[in-house]
Design a protein around this motif. Structure first.
Motif, PDB file in Angstrom:
ATOM      1  N   ALA A  12       0.780  -1.196   0.082  1.00  0.00           N
ATOM      2  CA  ALA A  12       0.013   0.170   0.004  1.00  0.00           C
ATOM      3  C   ALA A  12       0.691   1.229   0.019  1.00  0.00           C
ATOM      4  CB  ALA A  12      -1.084   0.036   1.324  1.00  0.00           C
ATOM      5  N   TRP A  13       1.872   1.268   0.709  1.00  0.00           N
ATOM      6  CA  TRP A  13       3.027   2.200   0.713  1.00  0.00           C
ATOM      7  C   TRP A  13       3.358   2.521  -0.501  1.00  0.00           C
ATOM      8  CZ3 TRP A  13       8.076   3.308  -0.149  1.00  0.00           C
ATOM      9  CH2 TRP A  13       8.586   4.317   0.547  1.00  0.00           C
ATOM     10  N   LEU A  14       3.988   1.651  -1.263  1.00  0.00           N
ATOM     11  CA  LEU A  14       4.401   1.549  -2.606  1.00  0.00           C
ATOM     12  C   LEU A  14       3.401   2.184  -3.554  1.00  0.00           C
ATOM     13  CD1 LEU A  14       6.650  -1.368  -3.033  1.00  0.00           C
ATOM     14  CD2 LEU A  14       7.407   0.752  -3.117  1.00  0.00           C
ATOM     15  N   VAL A  15       2.190   1.762  -3.758  1.00  0.00           N
ATOM     16  CA  VAL A  15       1.207   1.988  -4.556  1.00  0.00           C
ATOM     17  C   VAL A  15       0.702   3.663  -4.358  1.00  0.00           C
ATOM     18  CG1 VAL A  15      -1.111   1.452  -5.128  1.00  0.00           C
ATOM     19  CG2 VAL A  15       0.390  -0.278  -4.734  1.00  0.00           C
ATOM     20  N   SER A  16       0.677   3.838  -3.032  1.00  0.00           N
ATOM     21  CA  SER A  16       0.165   5.407  -2.670  1.00  0.00           C
ATOM     22  C   SER A  16       1.148   6.198  -3.117  1.00  0.00           C
ATOM     23  CB  SER A  16      -0.186   5.542  -1.220  1.00  0.00           C
ATOM     24  OG  SER A  16       0.947   5.304  -0.473  1.00  0.00           O
ATOM     25  N   LEU A  17       2.254   5.829  -3.114  1.00  0.00           N
ATOM     26  CA  LEU A  17       3.633   6.904  -3.493  1.00  0.00           C
ATOM     27  C   LEU A  17       3.636   6.631  -5.034  1.00  0.00           C
ATOM     28  CD1 LEU A  17       6.079   8.241  -2.584  1.00  0.00           C
ATOM     29  CD2 LEU A  17       7.437   6.189  -2.995  1.00  0.00           C
ATOM     30  N   PHE A  18       3.287   5.798  -5.787  1.00  0.00           N
ATOM     31  CA  PHE A  18       2.884   5.896  -7.144  1.00  0.00           C
ATOM     32  C   PHE A  18       1.825   6.666  -7.452  1.00  0.00           C
ATOM     33  CE2 PHE A  18       2.444   4.470 -11.623  1.00  0.00           C
ATOM     34  CZ  PHE A  18       0.898   4.463 -11.720  1.00  0.00           C
ATOM     35  N   GLY A  19       0.957   6.794  -6.685  1.00  0.00           N
ATOM     36  CA  GLY A  19      -0.306   7.548  -7.028  1.00  0.00           C
ATOM     37  C   GLY A  19       0.047   9.016  -6.751  1.00  0.00           C
ATOM     38  N   LEU A  20       0.712   9.238  -5.988  1.00  0.00           N
ATOM     39  CA  LEU A  20       1.194  10.670  -5.602  1.00  0.00           C
ATOM     40  C   LEU A  20       2.116  11.037  -6.795  1.00  0.00           C
ATOM     41  CD1 LEU A  20       1.991  13.232  -4.114  1.00  0.00           C
ATOM     42  CD2 LEU A  20       3.617  11.883  -2.779  1.00  0.00           C
ATOM     43  N   ILE A  21       3.186  10.521  -7.205  1.00  0.00           N
ATOM     44  CA  ILE A  21       4.165  10.758  -8.232  1.00  0.00           C
ATOM     45  C   ILE A  21       3.648  10.776  -9.401  1.00  0.00           C
ATOM     46  CG2 ILE A  21       6.430  10.153  -9.230  1.00  0.00           C
ATOM     47  CD1 ILE A  21       7.275   8.994  -6.601  1.00  0.00           C
TER      48      ILE A  21
END
Lengths: 685, 168
Positions: A12-21
């Motif tokens: 989830a941490w990785l995916v939300s980081l993707f969403g942000l960038i």
């Protein structure tokens, strides 16, 4: 041991980081494929965090004490429901719950994104992802619930949740509050997206109205539930202590309430634009600030989690939000110029502005009181604290002013109200209110503030009644409806407006209850032996029985108290307060007994045996009938109406949120409405 | 053409400031330690003290009225003790070694408490089960017991529900 939860949390941490960038990139470059991808990532994060939460729950339900957090907050004795509530009983799990709710709100928004202009939607995604990523980072790196205990030997039993928290309220109060806090991210996301995209038409405002109302409703219910829990569980006879953590939940509520009102001014008159952005930002920021207060140990509170390093991270987050929003406001200043000015103090926009300023004022004074220990030490070198007397002294006049404006706001005209209209709407209610105040002073000349408060409440009731009367009369001029039918139809056909009236009415009920139960409260400490009695207010209390019972993890001292009327003859109730001693951790709790009637609550708390040797229970069994035991009793007038009023507020909010409510969803519709005459406009809001 | 918005803001700001300043004057309580009180025996009205109950005699009577007398000292070791007098119900969690928050007046020798809060013995954070401590074990967030903060501030995390909190 690795469970699914740790894996989904990291993902989830990785995916939300993707969403942000990716989301930021897509918004800037207007890349619709990447945008769709980022949008979906928000939904996926919601799913992943749900799995994480369920996985953690499974560890609790299976008593898996390999995990430090499970060991700390649960034990073998706890029933399944309390095991579930233990998931958020400590720091780690509560942060996970926060992140989860935030992600779920985001996911639902993505699924219900119809009507959101493309440019705003494209910036909402990175804002949501960024906020969620921040909280997931806190969970993953700082307060990870999947940490293992250091020992190699798995404990057979856990430490257990603080008995004070083993209460049905633990199941609803924190989740409701957290839903309120995290829900305020949505309006903020809209606001920030509008600033980032440059689309500063009023679109962002009415798109967020529903979401703001939903978050506000959760927050209101959460706060009232907290008060109710404190009242029935803690044994000090009150429902609000101005404790720093209570205040932390109150601050965003105040600004959110202000925001709900000032939004209407911007819709109608195109003014207060920057003010609305500030309020919306403040509301979300104050929720982060609240979590900082709770977890940093910076102020001491009965609610606070123990002091940790986690708190300071939130200050950084707040700093970033403030910096970002301020610079964007600066950047977009020209597009934020007001379309009109406030032309008269006798107008709805001026009254709403006063309402806002008072709410923000209460927010400021409460914040001042919370931070006073830090401020006084920094400025004067001597640390000082302020308690309930400070908050009550400062906030009471402000609340009274708020009630006064609540009577004027809904009725007074936009732009400018004529003298004739003012007299027509307010003269008789004002007279009514004054008469009530004079009557109260006549009955008890020493209590001025309550007299004024009751007068104000009467004034507002009068304006409310006048509103409904005039509107119903207009209806009946055009239809054949009877009086009751026409009033009913007002509520059915215009739920937005009349739901709002209902909410205000609920507030009045709560105000009356709070005034009566605080000012006219009777409090008494006393001791009794079995068969002795004492008179309190209009009651006589007789100690009937005193027993001790052993349970699996606690010993209970139980008192049976007969409640008689003032003459001591007629039995009007029977109360059984208890005191529980938990062997583990040597804790005690008090189980209060309350006799509730519409006129007052009779509230009885057992303080304990008068002997100092409370630990030795064997010899007590035979001697209890000879021992004396201490009680605290309160008579709280009209207490029940506080909870009733809360329900009325909730009902009114649901009415406004209901399916029949007409909520304008596009900027064009709003522009059309604004071009029409006054009557149609009033219907829309 | 004067701006009504700013006038409204200024009026409210002034009103709120007046309210806050007068209320602070009336109700602010200085937070002091036992050592500070004992070494400066002057009269003080409206103070708050966070301290620990000593093992000196605790006396309590309920007839004809409630009267509780005990001694406290600072939580940091080796301080002088201060007598406390409280006219109310004795919390059953009050015993030697427990931490309390007191609010009241000091007359130079004794503290007359109007409010007494006791701390629950179990704190929110407890040491995790370890069968042996490894040297250099990294500290994990969330495991502090908050003791050092308590000494510095002199106030406490409270979890008692014994109802001795009195209303304003």
């Amino acid at each position: 041991m690795i469970v699914i939860g740790s894996f989904t949390l990291a993902t989830a941490w990785l995916v939300s980081l993707f969403g942000l960038i990716a989301g930021s990139w897509a918004a800037k470059r207007k890349n619709s494929r990447l945008m769709a991808s980022a949008r979906n990532s928000v939904i996926i994060v919601g799913l992943l965090l749900s799995l994480t939460f369920i996985s953690l729950g499974a560890q609790f339900l299976s008593h898996n004490y390999r995990f430090a957090y499970v060991w700390k907050t649960s034990n073998n004795h706890m029933e399944p429901l309390y095991l579930v509530s233990a998931i958020w009983g400590g720091m780690d799990g509560s942060m996970l719950l926060w992140a989860l709710m935030m992600s779920l709100f985001g996911a639902v928004l993505m699924l219900r994104r119809d009507g959101i202009p493309r440019d705003i939607l494209s910036w909402i995604v990175p804002v949501l992802s960024g906020a969620t990523n921040f909280f997931i980072s806190v969970v993953l790196f700082l307060t990870n619930p999947f940490r293992l205990i250091p020992s190699q030997i798995i404990p057979q039993d856990g430490n257990g949740l603080n008995p004070l928290l083993q209460n049905p309220s633990m199941l609803i109060h924190p989740p409701m509050l957290y839903a309120g806090f995290t829900g305020l991210l949505i309006p903020f996301a809209f606001c920030l997206a509008a600033l980032l995209s440059g689309n500063l038409s009023d679109a962002w405002l009415h798109l967020t109205r529903r979401w703001t109302l939903i978050a506000w409703a959760f927050l209101t219910v959460g706060i009232i539930l907290g008060g109710h829990w404190a009242y029935i569980e803690l044994g000090w006879g009150g429902f609000w202590a101005w404790d720093p953590v209570e205040n932390a939940s109150f601050l965003p509520w105040l600004t959110a309430t202000a925001f709900l009102h000032s939004v209407m001014v911007q819709k109608r008159r195109g003014t207060l634009k920057v003010w609305n952005i500030v309020l919306c930002t403040l509301s979300y920021t104050l929720t982060v600030f609240g979590t900082f207060l709770t977890r940093s140990g910076v102020v001491q509170s009965v609610h606070a989690f123990a002091e940790t390093d986690v708190g300071w991270v939130f200050l950084v987050c707040i700093g970033l939000i403030v910096a970002l929003t301020s610079s964007l406001i600066w950047l977009r200043w020209n597009e934020l110029k007001p379309e009109n000015t406030i032309e008269s103090f006798f107008s709805r926009e001026a009254v709403f502005l006063f309402n806002n300023l008072i709410l923000v004022g209460i927010c400021f004074t409460t914040l001042w009181g919370v931070l006073f220990p830090i401020l006084s030490e920094a400025v004067m070198g001597q640390k000082s604290v302020v308690g309930p007397p400070f908050f009550n002294q400062v906030n009471t006049p402000l609340f009274m002013a708020l009630i006064f404006f609540m009577g004027i706001g809904p009725t007074i005209a936009w732009k400018r109200s004529s003298r004739a209209a003012m007299v027509r709407n307010f003269a008789r209610p004002f007279l009514f209110g004054s008469l009530v105040t004079i009557l109260c002073l006549f009955i008890d000349a020493s209590r001025i503030l309550p007299a004024v408060m009751f007068g104000l409440v009467s004034f507002v009731l009068g304006t409310l009644a006048g509103e409904i009367h005039r509107a119903a009369r207009v209806r009946r001029e055009f239809t054949q409806e009877g009086v009751i039918e026409s009033v009913g139809n007002l509520f059915l056909k215009k739920p937005t407006r009349y739901g709002g009236h209902l909410v205000h009415f609920g507030v009045l009920v709560m105000a009356v209850s709070i005034t009566a139960s605080t000012v006219y409260k009777i409090e008494k400490d006393f001791t009794l032996r079995v068969q002795e009695k004492i008179s309190v207010g209009k009651f006589v209390l007789l100690l009937d029985t005193l027993e001790e019972q052993r349970f699996e993890n606690y010993v209970a001292l139980q008192a049976g108290v007969r409640v008689l009327d003032a003459g001591g003859e007629k039995v009007v109730g029977y109360l059984k307060p208890e005191r529980r001693f938990y062997a583990r951790g040597e804790e005690t709790t008090t189980e209060v007994a309350i006799r509730t009637t519409p006129t007052e609550d009779l509230y009885l708390a057992l303080a304990g045996l008068d002997s100092q040797d409370t630990a030795d229970s064997e010899t007590k069994g035979t001697e209890l009938s000879k021992m004396s035991v201490s009680f605290k009793v309160f008579v709280n007038p009209l207490q029940m109406w506080l909870w009733v009023g809360g329900l009325i507020v909730l009902a009114g909010t649901l009415m406004v949120l209901g399916p029949r409510a007409k909520v304008l969803s596009t900027a064009q519709e709003l522009a059309d409405e604004r071009a029409k005459t006054g009557k149609a406009l009033r219907a829309a809001v | 053409m004067y701006n009504r918005f700013f006038i409204a803001v200024i009026v409210v700001v002034i009103a709120v400031s007046v309210l806050v300043l007068s209320a602070v004057e009336n109700s602010a309580k200085a937070v002091l330690t036992v050592d500070e009180l004992v070494h400066n025996p002057q009269q003080r009205i409206g103070i708050r003290v966070g301290a620990r109950v000593t093992d000196e005699k605790i006396s309590y009577r309920t007839n004809p009225s409630f009267l509780l007398e005990f001694f406290v000292r600072d939580i940091a070791q080796g301080g002088k003790s201060l007598p406390v007098r409280y006219e109310g119900i004795m919390p059953d969690t009050l015993k030697a070694g427990r931490d309390v928050i007191l609010e009241g007046d000091y007359d130079g020798t004794m503290l007359t408490a109007k409010q007494l809060l006791t701390q629950c013995p179990s704190k929110y954070e407890v040491p995790l089960p370890v069968e042996q401590k490894l040297a250099g074990e990294p500290k994990q967030a969330g495991d502090k017991t908050g003791n050092s903060k308590m000494q510095r501030i002199g106030a406490l995390t409270q979890g008692s529900s014994d109802g001795t909190k009195s209303l304003p």
